[in-house]
Design a protein around this motif. Structure first.
Motif, mmCIF file in Angstrom:
data_model
loop_
_atom_site.group_PDB
_atom_site.id
_atom_site.type_symbol
_atom_site.label_atom_id
_atom_site.label_comp_id
_atom_site.label_asym_id
_atom_site.label_seq_id
_atom_site.Cartn_x
_atom_site.Cartn_y
_atom_site.Cartn_z
ATOM 1 N N ASN A 13 4.908 -8.736 9.562
ATOM 2 C CA ASN A 13 6.375 -8.791 9.576
ATOM 3 C C ASN A 13 6.773 -8.810 11.061
ATOM 4 O OD1 ASN A 13 9.009 -6.489 8.488
ATOM 5 N ND2 ASN A 13 9.058 -8.698 8.656
ATOM 6 N N TYR A 15 8.936 -9.763 14.623
ATOM 7 C CA TYR A 15 10.277 -9.842 15.229
ATOM 8 C C TYR A 15 10.128 -10.130 16.716
ATOM 9 C CZ TYR A 15 11.943 -7.894 10.863
ATOM 10 O OH TYR A 15 12.211 -7.714 9.527
ATOM 11 N N ASN A 66 18.251 -10.000 10.936
ATOM 12 C CA ASN A 66 17.405 -10.848 10.101
ATOM 13 C C ASN A 66 17.408 -12.276 10.651
ATOM 14 O OD1 ASN A 66 16.666 -8.865 8.091
ATOM 15 N ND2 ASN A 66 18.812 -8.904 7.431
ATOM 16 N N CYS A 75 14.649 -0.845 9.517
ATOM 17 C CA CYS A 75 13.470 -1.727 9.436
ATOM 18 C C CYS A 75 12.228 -0.894 9.694
ATOM 19 C CB CYS A 75 13.597 -2.849 10.465
ATOM 20 S SG CYS A 75 12.165 -3.956 10.469
ATOM 21 N N GLY A 76 11.454 -0.651 8.653
ATOM 22 C CA GLY A 76 10.276 0.216 8.778
ATOM 23 C C GLY A 76 9.228 -0.349 9.717
ATOM 24 N N ASN A 77 8.892 -1.634 9.538
ATOM 25 C CA ASN A 77 7.883 -2.235 10.428
ATOM 26 C C ASN A 77 8.408 -2.289 11.856
ATOM 27 O OD1 ASN A 77 5.905 -2.704 8.411
ATOM 28 N ND2 ASN A 77 7.111 -4.443 7.669
ATOM 29 N N ASN A 164 18.732 1.004 3.941
ATOM 30 C CA ASN A 164 19.043 -0.363 3.528
ATOM 31 C C ASN A 164 18.697 -0.477 2.035
ATOM 32 O OD1 ASN A 164 16.278 -0.254 3.877
ATOM 33 N ND2 ASN A 164 16.103 -2.170 4.961
ATOM 34 N N ASN A 197 17.262 -6.134 -0.753
ATOM 35 C CA ASN A 197 15.880 -6.565 -0.568
ATOM 36 C C ASN A 197 15.194 -6.442 -1.921
ATOM 37 O OD1 ASN A 197 15.737 -6.796 2.508
ATOM 38 N ND2 ASN A 197 16.600 -4.743 2.236
ATOM 39 N N GLU A 215 12.973 -10.539 1.379
ATOM 40 C CA GLU A 215 13.901 -9.729 2.177
ATOM 41 C C GLU A 215 15.288 -10.360 2.276
ATOM 42 O OE1 GLU A 215 13.004 -8.002 5.910
ATOM 43 O OE2 GLU A 215 10.878 -7.806 5.440
ATOM 44 N N ARG A 216 16.280 -9.513 2.149
ATOM 45 C CA ARG A 216 17.658 -9.927 2.436
ATOM 46 C C ARG A 216 17.711 -10.519 3.842
ATOM 47 N NH1 ARG A 216 22.275 -5.258 2.977
ATOM 48 N NH2 ARG A 216 20.848 -4.558 4.601
ATOM 49 N N GLY A 225 8.512 -2.477 5.580
ATOM 50 C CA GLY A 225 8.222 -1.046 5.648
ATOM 51 C C GLY A 225 9.172 -0.217 4.807
ATOM 52 N N THR A 226 10.477 -0.490 4.933
ATOM 53 C CA THR A 226 11.432 0.259 4.107
ATOM 54 C C THR A 226 11.214 -0.092 2.633
ATOM 55 O OG1 THR A 226 13.067 -1.481 4.565
ATOM 56 C CG2 THR A 226 13.244 0.568 5.859
HETATM 57 N N1 LIG Z 1 11.363 -5.899 7.346
HETATM 58 C C1 LIG Z 1 12.088 -4.712 7.344
HETATM 59 C C2 LIG Z 1 13.482 -4.693 6.797
HETATM 60 C C3 LIG Z 1 14.414 -5.620 7.571
HETATM 61 C C4 LIG Z 1 15.880 -5.551 7.158
HETATM 62 C C5 LIG Z 1 16.138 -6.045 5.768
HETATM 63 N N2 LIG Z 1 15.839 -7.439 5.588
HETATM 64 C C6 LIG Z 1 17.624 -5.765 5.406
HETATM 65 O O1 LIG Z 1 18.490 -6.633 5.608
HETATM 66 O O2 LIG Z 1 17.894 -4.675 4.918
HETATM 67 C C7 LIG Z 1 11.267 -3.481 7.096
HETATM 68 O O3 LIG Z 1 10.092 -3.490 7.508
HETATM 69 O O4 LIG Z 1 11.767 -2.482 6.589
#
Ligand SMILES: N[C@@H](CCC[C@H](N)C(=O)O)C(=O)O
Length: 286
Positions: A13, A15, A66, A75-77, A164, A197, A215-216, A225-226
């Motif tokens: 994941n 960024y 995003n 964002c957990g990761n 989230n 999500n 993912e949203r 991660g979340t």
């Molecule tokens: N990849 C993430 C979450 C990123 C945000 C998610 N798409 C949202 O809009 O809530 C993770 O690792 O948690």
């Protein structure tokens, strides 16, 4: 404009991380910049953009955008990567420290090997379970295995907020999960006014889950991660797993260890990796 960046990933994941201790960007520039840098053809290529910023409230701050430029609250990761970046770049000088997100504060502990952070454990705080907290329209109750109509039939949904929103669905066979059919449909479903999500989970045992995510704002990613935290919480709520027991969540990009403890805190442990550093040449239109 030349913007220094670091590309990092947590289990695939990925960024683009910008260090706002050194870079000055206006609020209006952030969403268009996220869309640009995330583009795999004309940008750097990633699931989105993460800002690491100074804050008076915590040791370091994080904001996540995003791929479509929308801002997520957590964002957990990303948290594990921010922790690695902050430690290795001397933004913090201790192994346990706080990170501010738009969803609140978390505590991260970096695990260091030969001077580099290999894995990170994050106390993700308390999950929110009441429907308005997700948010999801309807009565103020928990959403645990509630029938949810879709174009592909009725699936049972469990809703969890980790700062989230997450909608968790159980399947018998993770490879056959209708990720591409239902992911885009459910993420924008009006029953989730802020979007959601979407996670499909196959229970392998009381301590092991298989997991795929839409993912949203970003679509299919290798890991969330979340989302893994939400899947673990949901699996305890549904009686598949136990409070206080570490659960291995198998994601497309690798494994996370998640525990929902007796004090109602969710703990996440997993890898964080640096891919590249460089300079992005931003050509602003108009
Ligand atoms: N990849 C993430 C979450 C990123 C945000 C998610 N798409 C949202 O809009 O809530 C993770 O690792 O948690």
């Amino acid at each position: 404009m030349e913007i220094p960046y670091t590309k990092m990933h947590g289990l695939g994941n990925s960024y683009i991380y910008l260090n706002l201790y050194d870079i000055d960007l206006s609020e209006e520039e952030l969403a268009p910049l996220a869309i640009k840098v995330a583009d795999v053809n004309t940008g750097i290529g990633a699931d989105g953009m993460i800002l690491i910023h100074p804050t008076e409230e915590a040791d370091v701050g994080m904001r996540i955008f995003n791929k479509d430029g929308s801002e997520g609250k957590n964002c957990g990761n990303g948290l594990r990567c921010v922790a690695k970046y902050a430690y290795e770049n001397s933004l913090v000088h201790k192994e346990t420290f706080t990170i501010e997100t738009k969803a609140g504060f978390v505590t991260a502990e970096v695990h260091v090997q030969d001077g580099a952070v290999s894995t990170v454990t994050v106390d993700m705080g308390e999950p929110k379970l009441q429907r308005p907290e997700i948010p999801m329209v309807g009565e103020d109750v928990k959403v645990i295995s509630e029938p949810f109509e879709t174009s592909q039939g009725v699936y049972d949904v469990t809703a969890v907020s980790m700062g989230n929103p997450h909608a968790v669905f159980y399947v018998e066979d993770i490879e056959g999960a209708p990720l591409y059919e239902l992911g885009p449909e459910i993420t924008d479903d009006k029953r989730f006014p802020e979007g959601v999500n979407v996670e499909f989970v196959q229970v392998a045992s009381t301590t092991e889950l298989h997991f795929r995510v839409w993912e949203r704002g970003s679509g299919v990613t290798q890991a969330c991660g979340t989302g893994a935290c939400a899947a673990a919480v949901s699996s305890v709520l549904n009686g598949y797993c136990n409070v206080g027991e570490p659960i291995t969540v198998h994601l497309a990009g690798g494994d996370l260890i998640i525990k929902w403890d007796e004090e109602n805190h969710v703990w996440m442990t997993g890898a964080a990796e640096t891919v590249a550093t460089g300079v992005y040449y931003w050509k602003q239109e108009n």
